[in-house]
Enzyme design. Structure first.
Site, PDB file in Angstrom:
ATOM      1  N   HIS B  69     -44.843   4.504  17.061  1.00  0.00           N
ATOM      2  CA  HIS B  69     -43.613   4.280  16.303  1.00  0.00           C
ATOM      3  C   HIS B  69     -42.522   3.672  17.200  1.00  0.00           C
ATOM      4  O   HIS B  69     -41.781   2.769  16.793  1.00  0.00           O
ATOM      5  CB  HIS B  69     -43.162   5.623  15.699  1.00  0.00           C
ATOM      6  CG  HIS B  69     -41.814   5.590  15.058  1.00  0.00           C
ATOM      7  ND1 HIS B  69     -40.693   6.116  15.660  1.00  0.00           N
ATOM      8  CD2 HIS B  69     -41.397   5.092  13.874  1.00  0.00           C
ATOM      9  CE1 HIS B  69     -39.654   5.936  14.867  1.00  0.00           C
ATOM     10  NE2 HIS B  69     -40.049   5.327  13.773  1.00  0.00           N
ATOM     11  N   GLU B  72     -43.159   0.093  17.686  1.00  0.00           N
ATOM     12  CA  GLU B  72     -42.752  -0.656  16.477  1.00  0.00           C
ATOM     13  C   GLU B  72     -41.257  -0.998  16.562  1.00  0.00           C
ATOM     14  O   GLU B  72     -40.851  -2.138  16.326  1.00  0.00           O
ATOM     15  CB  GLU B  72     -43.061   0.190  15.242  1.00  0.00           C
ATOM     16  CG  GLU B  72     -42.528  -0.365  13.929  1.00  0.00           C
ATOM     17  CD  GLU B  72     -41.787   0.685  13.127  1.00  0.00           C
ATOM     18  OE1 GLU B  72     -40.585   0.474  12.870  1.00  0.00           O
ATOM     19  OE2 GLU B  72     -42.389   1.720  12.763  1.00  0.00           O
ATOM     20  N   HIS B  73     -40.426  -0.010  16.905  1.00  0.00           N
ATOM     21  CA  HIS B  73     -38.984  -0.277  17.025  1.00  0.00           C
ATOM     22  C   HIS B  73     -38.708  -1.346  18.089  1.00  0.00           C
ATOM     23  O   HIS B  73     -37.925  -2.255  17.878  1.00  0.00           O
ATOM     24  CB  HIS B  73     -38.245   1.004  17.445  1.00  0.00           C
ATOM     25  CG  HIS B  73     -37.776   1.835  16.294  1.00  0.00           C
ATOM     26  ND1 HIS B  73     -36.455   2.133  16.096  1.00  0.00           N
ATOM     27  CD2 HIS B  73     -38.448   2.439  15.283  1.00  0.00           C
ATOM     28  CE1 HIS B  73     -36.332   2.887  15.013  1.00  0.00           C
ATOM     29  NE2 HIS B  73     -37.527   3.102  14.506  1.00  0.00           N
ATOM     30  N   GLU B 144     -33.334   9.413  14.072  1.00  0.00           N
ATOM     31  CA  GLU B 144     -34.341   9.302  12.999  1.00  0.00           C
ATOM     32  C   GLU B 144     -35.145  10.603  12.931  1.00  0.00           C
ATOM     33  O   GLU B 144     -35.401  11.139  11.849  1.00  0.00           O
ATOM     34  CB  GLU B 144     -35.250   8.095  13.271  1.00  0.00           C
ATOM     35  CG  GLU B 144     -36.176   7.790  12.112  1.00  0.00           C
ATOM     36  CD  GLU B 144     -37.066   6.568  12.368  1.00  0.00           C
ATOM     37  OE1 GLU B 144     -36.973   5.962  13.456  1.00  0.00           O
ATOM     38  OE2 GLU B 144     -37.872   6.243  11.477  1.00  0.00           O
TER      39      GLU B 144
END
Lengths: 425, 425
Positions: B69, B72-73, B144
């Protein structure tokens, strides 16, 4: 693009909007009943669609109706209650695949239309009112929904902020009403409210999809014309009243992350200017707030702005570390000052317009989004198409945005934070 | 270049799958007349892939939880600017997501599709990580993670996974924790990138009114062939047993929330898809609104309209899950297990089965309305070695016996786990 759009009057206070597009494999029919938001009716109006959508006179239980719908290729009858400006919107919708796409070419549209209309006008009754047991369960569900608003902390914070932003206005009433009002509802009162709603509400029927036959369309017209109706009172949403001083509200809860909601009000009547202002300020992943509050300062994961054109309110909401409430607020103020001084590039504005126009084109690509577009438009003085809206957006200038930014009046800062954290001030 | 047309006579629809010389599989579904084009560029790499080895590594390495993840960012930032700034110039709306077993980068647009495709292909193939940019993201992702920590639906689900699996990495939060992401370095990101972002492990999926030849021309120009890294991933052995039958936690919720799952063995490819279709039908027959059992739970006030079912499946995991709000989740779980056992003995009603099958088929057709649904379906199925029409064909051919056998094989009530979020008293 092979889209046809038509708007026809059914009878006094009832209109039919039809969007036919052969690209879709489905048909959706939305029946919206609109009334000015009023605390005394809000909770009853919220429970009514729930009572209507999963049974009717012919299929008197959730089981009987669900089985019938399953046999119609998973056709659905769904419902909802929402707010549009100062209006409460009670909705009943059907969704089904178009006859062309059934396994053996079965004709199902007619039956789906009948079921939807029966749910609206011939509900399952016992002793002349809704069945008491159904009512008891639906009322409990409404109370659960009201209580469950705390589950989603972001939504909860925005809802609480709106109660303060629109204090004393219809738009400030929660869409499901208040718990204490919902608790007092009785089956007889809610049935009476249902009959009043059918009689007095403005009715907007929106069809969106592959298309149904004339016979089915005529059924919709005939059944609505057969209702005993009063002409709905003329009523319009008005812009939210400005406060003389900014209001600070803090709520505390056992939460890991604080939520902050900030609101500004404007006199600017150009919807498109304010929409572009919001895009430039915080409405896109290349906006001023995203670039600075999130990317440069790493203060939050989300910090968007949004504009409610019906109430003329700009809203910003973010999720932040408890100790970062003040730094985040200061940076939002700082970015707003830059916006007022015109310290943003023409490129940012033209890119924002590009994105806005792209999403307007995309409105045509789903039956739901085009139906929503026209529901929203029917509340305006002039109905515009997505193409016309795009032209109006193109005409917005940087000067328009700077002038609009300078018209913004601070209204509310709402913070939801942990139990031990400093207050919001 | 190998090109294959995948066709559904049933739906009168087709799309193309191209095996590009670079190793990338490209799926293109031409949707004439649509304004929107949706494109996804994805890799078979998700939060479960924490232990792996390529031909360049001596031994298997284990990386910090949440790194897929994080990657991905970080891929959104290239050497000169942010990718959102590039999309801003084309009007495309870009995004990305990481799931348990996939990472996908996507955009939707109505104009400048080819330019946006170039941006997508370019940035996903050009990683750029520095100490500074990696450190900056910790604040954003930290927020997040905290946002999800306050989300009761998310917590009830991950608590369920913790109580079902001893070792399976699916129980790890997709974004990791604030602690695990603090160990992520540029070197680790590069290591993961070069292992998993290999075109042989990736798929490009596009749906919209597009020109296939132009897409191939852009791919020929921009795809950077890379050597086969001989990637191996391992999953720790997972016992058949569950960790604990009950797990509960208190949070700010109004009514208890529950997830009830039955641990099953993992499946792959077509076998997994068949099991998904049949398990969905089992759950529909057991507890959808059409069933007497749903009615009983509903009438007794044990469940409300939030009650739902899902099949949780992917690389290394498969589990049917029932969930919703209930004042007495333990009673609901007990009754569901009893109903499963009753249906195992008595079987399902044939007419109800036929309706359930039609309903399921109808819902699949409804899902083929928009470019985003179609492109997402194509990428998911292609990554699993299937076609976008396989589910529809399996659903059309499924028999009552298949479904009854699935009930017996997949719903072992001795392996049921109940996760509850209670209100804070």
């Amino acid at each position: 693009m092979s889209v046809s759009y038509k708007r026809e009057k059914i009878c006094e206070g009832a209109e039919y909007t039809e969007i036919i597009d052969k690209r879709f494999k489905t048909n959706y029919i939305y029946i919206h009943l609109l009334e000015p938001m009023d605390r005394k009716n809000a909770s009853a109006n919220a429970v009514i669609p729930d009572l209507l959508h999963d049974s009717n006179e012919k299929y008197p239980t959730i089981t009987a109706l669900s089985r019938k719908l399953a046999s119609l290729y998973h056709a659905s009858i769904s419902c909802g209650v929402s707010k549009l400006g100062d209006f409460q919107v009670v909705s009943l919708m059907s969704g089904s695949i178009a006859d062309k796409y059934t396994i053996d070419g079965d004709n199902i549209s007619g039956e789906v239309v009948d079921i939807l209309l029966d749910c609206l006008t011939k509900p399952h009754l016992e002793n002349g009112i809704f069945a008491e047991n159904d009512f008891r369960l639906k009322k409990q569900e409404l109370l659960d929904d009201i209580d469950a608003e705390i589950n989603d902390k972001r939504k909860f914070a925005v809802g609480k902020a709106k109660e303060n932003i629109y204090k004393g206005e219809p738009a400030g009433i929660p869409v499901n009403g208040y718990r204490e009002d919902a608790e007092k509802l009785t089956c007889a009162d809610v049935y009476k409210r249902y009959t009043e709603l059918l009689k007095n509400a403005r009715i907007e029927v929106v069809f969106s999809g592959y298309g149904i036959g004339d016979e089915d369309k005529n059924k919709i017209f005939d059944r609505i014309r057969a209702l005993e109706r009063n002409a709905p009172a003329e009523y319009k949403t008005v812009p939210s009243a400005k406060k003389s001083d900014m209001v600070y509200v803090t709520d505390r809860m056992d939460v890991n992350q604080s939520k902050m909601v900030m609101a500004y009000k404007t006199d600017c009547t150009s919807k498109q200017t304010m929409k572009m202002l919001s895009f430039v300020f915080g409405g896109t992943p290349f906006s001023m707030l995203f670039e600075n509050v999130r990317e440069k300062l790493s203060l939050c994961y989300y910090c968007p702005s949004g504009y409610n054109s019906k109430k003329q309110v700009l809203l910003i909401d973010c999720g932040i570390e408890h100790q970062n409430i003040n730094p985040a607020r200061e940076e939002i103020y700082n970015q707003l000052e830059l916006l007022k001084k015109g310290e943003f590039t023409e490129e940012l504005l033209s890119n924002s317009k590009l994105l806005a126009k792209s999403s307007l084109k995309a409105v045509y690509d789903s039956p739901g989004s085009i139906a929503n577009w026209y529901l929203d438009q029917c509340m305006e003085d002039n109905i515009v198409t997505p193409e016309e809206e795009a032209q109006l957006i193109d005409a917005v200038t940087k000067e328009d945005i700077v002038a609009a930014a300078n018209s913004l009046v601070p209204d509310t800062v709402y913070v939801l934070t942990g139990k031990e954290n400093p207050a919001n001030e | 270049m190998n090109k294959k047309i995948i066709e559904s006579k049933r739906l009168d629809e087709k799309y193309t799958v191209i095996e590009h010389p670079s190793g990338l599989r490209i799926c293109i579904w031409k949707m004439e007349g649509y304004s929107t084009t949706h494109a996804l560029f994805g890799t078979k790499y998700g939060s479960v892939n924490t232990t792996f080895k390529t031909k360049k590594d001596k031994d298997f390495i284990t990386v910090p939880n949440g790194i897929a993840h994080y990657l991905e960012h970080k891929l959104f930032e290239n050497e000169d600017c942010d990718v959102f700034q590039l999309y801003a110039q084309t009007g495309a709306s870009g995004n990305a997501y990481t799931s348990f077993d996939r990472t996908c980068y996507l955009f939707s647009c109505t104009d400048n599709f080819e330019k946006s495709l170039e941006i997508l292909l370019d940035f996903v193939q050009k990683p750029y990580f520095t100490e500074e940019t990696v450190a900056k993201e910790q604040g954003i992702i930290g927020q997040e993670i905290k946002m999800y920590d306050d989300n009761p639906d998310w917590c009830v689900f991950f608590n369920l996974l913790e109580a079902v699996y001893f070792n399976n990495p699916v129980k790890i939060n997709i974004a990791g924790t604030v602690e695990t992401i603090s160990h992520i370095t540029p070197e680790l990101l590069y290591q993961c990138y070069y292992a998993f972002y290999n075109l042989q492990n990736m798929v490009l999926s596009i749906a919209g009114d597009v020109d296939e030849d132009k897409i191939i021309e852009i791919c020929d120009r921009l795809l950077i062939p890379n050597e086969d890294m001989e990637l191996q991933t391992v999953f720790p052995d997972e016992p058949d047993e569950i960790v604990a039958p009950l797990v509960r936690k208190s949070m700010e919720v109004a009514v208890p929330i529950f997830n009830l799952g039955y641990k099953c063995a993992a499946l792959e490819g077509r076998e997994m898809l068949k099991a998904e279709v049949e398990t969905n039908l089992v759950m529909y027959l057991l507890a959808e609104k059409t069933s007497d059992f749903y009615r009983k739970l509903y009438d007794e006030g044990l469940i409300n309209s939030t009650f739902s079912t899902e099949v949780f499946s992917g690389e290394g995991f498969f589990m049917p899950i029932f969930g919703g709000e209930s004042r007495d989740p333990e009673k609901v779980a007990e009754l569901i297990s009893a109903e499963i056992e009753r249906c195992k003995k008595e079987g399902f009603d044939r007419e109800q089965f036929e309706n359930a099958k039609k309903a399921y088929y109808g819902s699949l057709v409804k899902d083929l309305n928009s470019p985003s649904d179609i492109a997402t379906n194509m990428i998911n199925k292609t990554m699993s070695g299937l076609t976008a029409f396989d589910e529809l064909e399996i659903a059309a051919a499924v028999t009552l016996e298949d479904v009854e056998n699935r009930l017996k094989a997949q719903f072992d009530t001795s392996r049921g786990v109940l996760s509850i979020i209670d209100p804070i008293s």
